[in-house]
Design a protein around this motif. Structure first.
Motif, PDB file in Angstrom:
ATOM      1  N   GLU A   3      67.018  53.512  71.992  1.00 59.86           N
ATOM      2  CA  GLU A   3      66.787  54.451  73.091  1.00 59.86           C
ATOM      3  C   GLU A   3      65.671  53.909  73.970  1.00 59.86           C
ATOM      4  OE1 GLU A   3      65.808  58.132  71.332  1.00 59.86           O
ATOM      5  OE2 GLU A   3      67.871  58.637  70.733  1.00 59.86           O
ATOM      6  N   THR A   4      65.899  54.028  75.264  1.00 56.15           N
ATOM      7  CA  THR A   4      64.888  53.612  76.226  1.00 56.15           C
ATOM      8  C   THR A   4      64.439  54.827  77.014  1.00 56.15           C
ATOM      9  OG1 THR A   4      65.920  51.420  76.408  1.00 56.15           O
ATOM     10  CG2 THR A   4      64.379  52.073  78.154  1.00 56.15           C
ATOM     11  N   LEU A   5      63.170  55.141  76.901  1.00 54.71           N
ATOM     12  CA  LEU A   5      62.604  56.316  77.547  1.00 54.71           C
ATOM     13  C   LEU A   5      63.357  57.588  77.131  1.00 54.71           C
ATOM     14  CD1 LEU A   5      61.933  54.907  81.141  1.00 54.71           C
ATOM     15  CD2 LEU A   5      60.294  55.168  79.251  1.00 54.71           C
ATOM     16  N   GLY A   6      63.722  57.652  75.807  1.00 58.48           N
ATOM     17  CA  GLY A   6      64.372  58.837  75.251  1.00 58.48           C
ATOM     18  C   GLY A   6      65.862  58.919  75.514  1.00 58.48           C
ATOM     19  N   LYS A  13      73.399  45.697  65.670  1.00 63.01           N
ATOM     20  CA  LYS A  13      73.605  45.614  64.245  1.00 63.01           C
ATOM     21  C   LYS A  13      72.269  45.480  63.532  1.00 63.01           C
ATOM     22  CE  LYS A  13      78.185  43.505  64.612  1.00 63.01           C
ATOM     23  NZ  LYS A  13      79.031  42.337  64.217  1.00 63.01           N
ATOM     24  N   ALA A  14      72.330  45.697  62.242  1.00 61.64           N
ATOM     25  CA  ALA A  14      71.109  45.583  61.447  1.00 61.64           C
ATOM     26  C   ALA A  14      70.600  44.142  61.469  1.00 61.64           C
ATOM     27  CB  ALA A  14      71.395  46.019  60.009  1.00 61.64           C
ATOM     28  N   GLY A  15      69.286  43.997  61.488  1.00 59.61           N
ATOM     29  CA  GLY A  15      68.672  42.673  61.521  1.00 59.61           C
ATOM     30  C   GLY A  15      67.450  42.689  62.437  1.00 59.61           C
ATOM     31  N   PHE A  16      67.050  41.495  62.867  1.00 58.36           N
ATOM     32  CA  PHE A  16      65.885  41.385  63.735  1.00 58.36           C
ATOM     33  C   PHE A  16      66.250  41.846  65.143  1.00 58.36           C
ATOM     34  CE2 PHE A  16      63.282  39.008  66.772  1.00 58.36           C
ATOM     35  CZ  PHE A  16      62.023  39.386  66.363  1.00 58.36           C
ATOM     36  N   VAL A  17      65.530  42.861  65.636  1.00 60.11           N
ATOM     37  CA  VAL A  17      65.793  43.427  66.954  1.00 60.11           C
ATOM     38  C   VAL A  17      64.459  43.535  67.703  1.00 60.11           C
ATOM     39  CG1 VAL A  17      66.680  45.400  68.256  1.00 60.11           C
ATOM     40  CG2 VAL A  17      67.760  44.756  66.093  1.00 60.11           C
ATOM     41  N   PHE A  18      64.444  43.054  68.952  1.00 61.70           N
ATOM     42  CA  PHE A  18      63.238  43.135  69.778  1.00 61.70           C
ATOM     43  C   PHE A  18      63.318  44.366  70.678  1.00 61.70           C
ATOM     44  CE2 PHE A  18      61.091  42.372  73.800  1.00 61.70           C
ATOM     45  CZ  PHE A  18      59.798  42.114  73.352  1.00 61.70           C
ATOM     46  N   ILE A  19      62.318  45.199  70.646  1.00 59.75           N
ATOM     47  CA  ILE A  19      62.259  46.377  71.514  1.00 59.75           C
ATOM     48  C   ILE A  19      60.906  46.385  72.226  1.00 59.75           C
ATOM     49  CG2 ILE A  19      63.807  47.747  70.036  1.00 59.75           C
ATOM     50  CD1 ILE A  19      61.286  49.199  68.985  1.00 59.75           C
ATOM     51  N   TRP A  20      60.863  47.107  73.316  1.00 58.78           N
ATOM     52  CA  TRP A  20      59.620  47.291  74.050  1.00 58.78           C
ATOM     53  C   TRP A  20      58.870  48.475  73.457  1.00 58.78           C
ATOM     54  CZ3 TRP A  20      58.042  43.727  77.432  1.00 58.78           C
ATOM     55  CH2 TRP A  20      59.003  42.885  77.988  1.00 58.78           C
ATOM     56  N   PRO A  21      57.721  48.186  72.922  1.00 61.72           N
ATOM     57  CA  PRO A  21      56.935  49.297  72.363  1.00 61.72           C
ATOM     58  C   PRO A  21      56.657  50.361  73.421  1.00 61.72           C
ATOM     59  CG  PRO A  21      56.011  47.173  71.722  1.00 61.72           C
ATOM     60  CD  PRO A  21      57.032  46.895  72.791  1.00 61.72           C
ATOM     61  N   PHE A  23      58.136  52.192  75.255  1.00 67.08           N
ATOM     62  CA  PHE A  23      59.271  52.517  76.113  1.00 67.08           C
ATOM     63  C   PHE A  23      60.585  52.692  75.322  1.00 67.08           C
ATOM     64  CE2 PHE A  23      56.273  50.126  78.768  1.00 67.08           C
ATOM     65  CZ  PHE A  23      56.083  51.014  79.797  1.00 67.08           C
ATOM     66  N   GLN A  24      60.685  51.995  74.191  1.00 65.45           N
ATOM     67  CA  GLN A  24      61.921  52.023  73.415  1.00 65.45           C
ATOM     68  C   GLN A  24      61.636  52.401  71.957  1.00 65.45           C
ATOM     69  OE1 GLN A  24      63.481  48.007  74.066  1.00 65.45           O
ATOM     70  NE2 GLN A  24      64.945  48.823  75.585  1.00 65.45           N
ATOM     71  N   ARG A  25      62.686  52.939  71.321  1.00 65.08           N
ATOM     72  CA  ARG A  25      62.592  53.218  69.888  1.00 65.08           C
ATOM     73  C   ARG A  25      63.978  53.058  69.251  1.00 65.08           C
ATOM     74  NH1 ARG A  25      61.976  59.729  68.848  1.00 65.08           N
ATOM     75  NH2 ARG A  25      63.772  60.430  70.104  1.00 65.08           N
ATOM     76  N   ILE A  26      63.983  52.891  67.952  1.00 63.82           N
ATOM     77  CA  ILE A  26      65.220  52.641  67.199  1.00 63.82           C
ATOM     78  C   ILE A  26      65.566  53.865  66.346  1.00 63.82           C
ATOM     79  CG2 ILE A  26      66.293  51.245  65.384  1.00 63.82           C
ATOM     80  CD1 ILE A  26      64.638  48.902  66.299  1.00 63.82           C
ATOM     81  N   ARG A  27      66.857  54.243  66.380  1.00 58.63           N
ATOM     82  CA  ARG A  27      67.389  55.286  65.484  1.00 58.63           C
ATOM     83  C   ARG A  27      68.414  54.615  64.564  1.00 58.63           C
ATOM     84  NH1 ARG A  27      66.080  60.467  66.655  1.00 58.63           N
ATOM     85  NH2 ARG A  27      65.288  60.958  68.747  1.00 58.63           N
ATOM     86  N   LYS A  28      68.201  54.730  63.241  1.00 55.44           N
ATOM     87  CA  LYS A  28      69.068  54.075  62.258  1.00 55.44           C
ATOM     88  C   LYS A  28      70.145  55.031  61.759  1.00 55.44           C
ATOM     89  CE  LYS A  28      65.382  51.021  60.586  1.00 55.44           C
ATOM     90  NZ  LYS A  28      64.609  50.580  59.395  1.00 55.44           N
ATOM     91  N   VAL A  29      71.344  54.507  61.681  1.00 58.17           N
ATOM     92  CA  VAL A  29      72.478  55.267  61.156  1.00 58.17           C
ATOM     93  C   VAL A  29      73.165  54.408  60.099  1.00 58.17           C
ATOM     94  CG1 VAL A  29      74.671  56.383  61.662  1.00 58.17           C
ATOM     95  CG2 VAL A  29      72.808  56.485  63.318  1.00 58.17           C
ATOM     96  N   SER A  30      73.312  54.934  58.870  1.00 60.58           N
ATOM     97  CA  SER A  30      73.981  54.197  57.794  1.00 60.58           C
ATOM     98  C   SER A  30      75.498  54.306  57.945  1.00 60.58           C
ATOM     99  CB  SER A  30      73.563  54.755  56.430  1.00 60.58           C
ATOM    100  OG  SER A  30      74.283  54.130  55.402  1.00 60.58           O
TER     101      SER A  30
END
Length: 262
Positions: A3-6, A13-21, A23-30
């Protein structure tokens, strides 16, 4: 999901992901297969009987976006959907039919759900009705009915056994009576055969005796009559000789009887 700015921006996919602190956040879904137990709840059958049921199922997330953004709680929505269909299926059955049709209910429930959960990004892989329990009052009534049926079956079996015993006893008595009657008839027949044999011997012996023998026997008969108190006998002259046949017949009869006994 990132998500960017909500606001949803992309899925990775799962693994190494670069995000902007910030401004962005990650939501995990199994996406793995997950088990779920649906707690017990009550359902009313077609004949107004109350039963309690519980279910277990396995599901997996097929679309993470739908799963997370199309519904505030996709799992709870899925559970409500399954409960509603199960209530509809059992509600069209009577109590006895429902209690004995768990496999049928599972199949109907799977068909009813079908692809309806796709709107939540979920696919139900397996659903199973673990138990169907009638209310305590109904259970007591069923236990009483079961006990009554068992007592009825036992009473019928006992009555049938007693009837069979009476039948066998009566048959044995009848067989004994028939056997006794046959034995008596055989004895009568044997006695009749013996009497017939004596008569035949008597007739054969008398036919061989001469007139002189009968005259002698007649004289003896008159002598015995003379010895008695009443010595006056009136006999036709033609019948005098026949008197001798009486003692002669007795002798022959006694001889035939003795020979038959031997």
């Amino acid at each position: 999901m990132i998500e960017t700015l909500g606001k949803y921006s992309k899925t990775v996919k799962a693994g190494f992901v670069f995000i902007w602190p910030i401004f962005q956040r990650i939501r995990k879904v199994s996406l793995a297969l997950q088990p779920l137990e649906i707690s017990k709840y009550r359902i009313i059958t077609k004949d107004n009987a109350e039963i309690t049921t519980s279910l277990t199922l396995n599901y997996l997330v097929t679309d993470s976006y739908k799963y997370f953004y199309n519904n505030t709680d996709s799992v709870e929505s899925m559970v409500q959907l399954i409960r509603g269909h199960l209530r509809d299926i059992i509600g069209r059955m009577e109590l006895n039919e429902a209690l004995g049709s768990t496999s049928q209910i599972n199949a109907q429930l799977s068909d009813a759900i079908g692809d309806l959960t796709d709107i939540y990004g979920i696919r139900v892989v397996r659903v199973n009705v673990d138990e169907l329990l009638p209310s305590p009052e109904i259970q007591k009534a069923m236990d009483k009915q079961l006990t009554a049926d068992r007592e009825k079956t036992a009473a019928i079996a006992k009555a049938e056994g007693e009837a069979r015993n009476i039948e066998l006893t009566t048959k044995a008595k009848n067989d004994a009576l028939v056997a006794t009657a046959k034995a008596n008839a055989e004895a009568v027949k044997t006695q009749a055969d013996a009497d017939a044999y004596r008569i035949d011997k008597l007739q054969a012996s008398l036919s061989k005796a001469g007139d002189g023998y009968f005259r002698n026997q007649s004289l003896d008969s008159f002598n015995h009559l003379a010895d008695g108190q009443n010595n006056l006998v009136v006999v036709d002259k033609d019948d005098m000789t026949d008197l001798g046949k009486i003692p002669a017949a007795k002798k022959v009869w006694d001889q035939a009887d003795s020979s038959n006994d031997e």
